[in-house]
Design an enzyme around this catalytic site. Structure first.
Site, short mmCIF file in Angstrom:
data_model
loop_
_atom_site.label_atom_id
_atom_site.label_comp_id
_atom_site.label_asym_id
_atom_site.label_seq_id
_atom_site.Cartn_x
_atom_site.Cartn_y
_atom_site.Cartn_z
N LYS A 133 -25.49 45.21 5.27
CA LYS A 133 -25.18 46.64 5.18
C LYS A 133 -24.15 47.00 6.25
O LYS A 133 -24.17 46.46 7.35
CB LYS A 133 -26.45 47.47 5.41
N HIS A 145 -23.77 50.29 7.05
CA HIS A 145 -24.17 51.61 7.51
C HIS A 145 -25.62 51.54 7.99
O HIS A 145 -26.26 50.50 7.89
CB HIS A 145 -24.04 52.65 6.37
#
Length: 233
Positions: free
Chosen positions: A113, A115
């Site tokens: 990921k 974020h």
């Protein structure tokens, strides 16, 4: 002709026999003709993804926890490799906590990921002696990937706990090799391995007439084992 009695049959492992019966009852362990990752036609197939409701996962976690505690393997936390290892590791961690052994749990994502917390790891920080939890081992590939993740985090890959040891030859570059994936992980990668049940336990279940077609299934599994089986560790 020798007057000596034949060697006694191996004593059945009650936990392993109960697990095999449970897996058959749930449809997780099936008999027929199935193509494996190695391209072999296997007379049985184990799909842990079919432990697909809360009651089955609870019972499965009890089997994992019991075998693990019996093994005497020491560890500091549980790691569930994506994807099937995630619910298995989580269920085991819950069951261990229920039994008074509360340990940290983590798992990985296949895709990082960019974020939030980012990265590929979720859960507790990887540290200490890490126990990897998975369903079966086919070639040791998943174990090697988990080892790399754990080492990169500065922790120690210590042991692996699986549901079923197929006790059959692994493959290397498409060729059969004279050792199993479990033996490879033990001897080459240096990790301890424990399994709830092994192919030898499945054979005992079939020999005892565990279900309606056991006699036919036993002959097929026996032939498969004679062709692809390895000596027990």
């Amino acid at each position: 002709m020798s007057n000596q009695d034949p060697s006694p049959a191996p004593v059945a492992d009650p936990l392993a026999q109960a697990f095999v019966a449970f897996a058959v009852e749930c449809g997780v362990l099936r008999f027929g003709e199935f193509k494996t990752k190695a391209g072999r036609m296997s007379p049985y197939f184990f799909n842990a993804g079919l432990f697909d409701d809360g009651a089955k996962l609870l019972r499965l976690a009890e089997f994992y926890a019991q075998r693990l505690l019996e093994s005497g393997i020491e560890f500091d936390m549980v790691f569930g490799p994506a994807y099937k290892g995630i619910p298995l590791g989580a269920a085991l961690a819950v069951e261990l906590a229920r039994r008074g052994r509360n340990v940290p749990f983590a798992y990985n994502r296949k895709e990082a990921k960019d974020h939030g917390e980012g990265g590929t790891l979720v859960g507790a920080p990887l540290k200490g002696r890490v126990l990897i939890v998975d369903d079966v081992m086919s070639a040791g590939t998943a174990a090697r990937e988990s080892i790399a993740i754990i080492q990169a985090a500065g922790a120690t890959p210590h042991a692996v706990c699986i549901a079923l040891d197929r006790q059959e030859m692994a493959t290397d570059k498409g060729q059969d090799v004279p050792y199993s994936a479990v033996q490879y992980v033990q001897r080459t990668l240096g990790l301890q391995v424990c399994s709830i049940a092994r192919l030898s336990d499945l054979m005992q279940y079939l020999e005892a007439g565990g279900h309606a077609t056991s006699a036919q299934d036993h002959q097929r599994v026996l032939a498969y084992r004679q062709r692809y089986g390895v000596e027990e560790s």
